[in-house]
Design a protein around this motif. Sequence first.
Motif, PDB file in Angstrom:
ATOM      1  N   ASP A   1       0.509  -1.866   1.126  1.00 58.96           N
ATOM      2  CA  ASP A   1      -0.842  -1.768   1.657  1.00 58.96           C
ATOM      3  C   ASP A   1      -1.739  -2.819   1.010  1.00 58.96           C
TER       4      ASP A   1
ATOM      5  N   SER B   1       3.634   0.083   5.415  1.00 61.61           N
ATOM      6  CA  SER B   1       2.772   1.097   4.792  1.00 61.61           C
ATOM      7  C   SER B   1       2.513   2.250   5.752  1.00 61.61           C
TER       8      SER B   1
ATOM      9  N   GLY C   1      -5.841   0.461   8.477  1.00 62.83           N
ATOM     10  CA  GLY C   1      -5.526   1.550   7.561  1.00 62.83           C
ATOM     11  C   GLY C   1      -6.310   2.815   7.870  1.00 62.83           C
TER      12      GLY C   1
ATOM     13  N   PHE D   1       1.755  -4.203   6.371  1.00 65.21           N
ATOM     14  CA  PHE D   1       0.940  -3.084   6.846  1.00 65.21           C
ATOM     15  C   PHE D   1       1.760  -2.124   7.701  1.00 65.21           C
TER      16      PHE D   1
END
Length: 203
Positions: free
Chosen positions: A94, A19, A131, A16
Amino acid sequence: MIDFITFCDYTGTFAFAISGIRLASAKQFDWFGAYVVGVVTAVGGGTLRDILLNATPFWMTQSSYLIVSALALLFVLVFRRYVIHLNNTFFIFDAIGLGLFVVVGIDKTLEFGFPMWVAIVMGTITGSFGGMLRDILINEEPLIFRKDIYALACVFGGLIYYICMQTALSLAMTQAISATSVFMARVIAVRYHISVPVLKGEE
């Protein structure tokens, strides 16, 4: 030797963070700004989960998560020619982080004694909220609010986790299948353009 859920936690953090850093680089953020975006992406969902579970946010008791995020920044810097210029890099990392964090969120919620339906909600928050914060920080429309199968992939993974719990599968196998199901749901949805219908207002 670390257990599977710890492996998921650190691997998800690394994925993550990459990303977030990958998207920050596309916005021409400096190194520190990219690191902040990476950290927020990696710990944002878990932080909200822990607050809702009335627990101290995990990264406040273990600095290793900030270190793993720093390693993600180093990884992007070293391999930036490949990471930054490959359009599918963000999607892959992701999707990996999404699947792993769903499992981490479900497992921690069950440890706190909550029922499975709460665990699925917390798994979805753990996977998707970081996110959402990432997209807000880089001034993008949050992916979770678009027609992409994103949060629903987390819910799907949670249901798979529950189904596997009703069988004789080991906990590690249950977690692995659940994380893989989230990843595959994202891949299949993107590959075959499967999406949630858009809610249209009055024309």
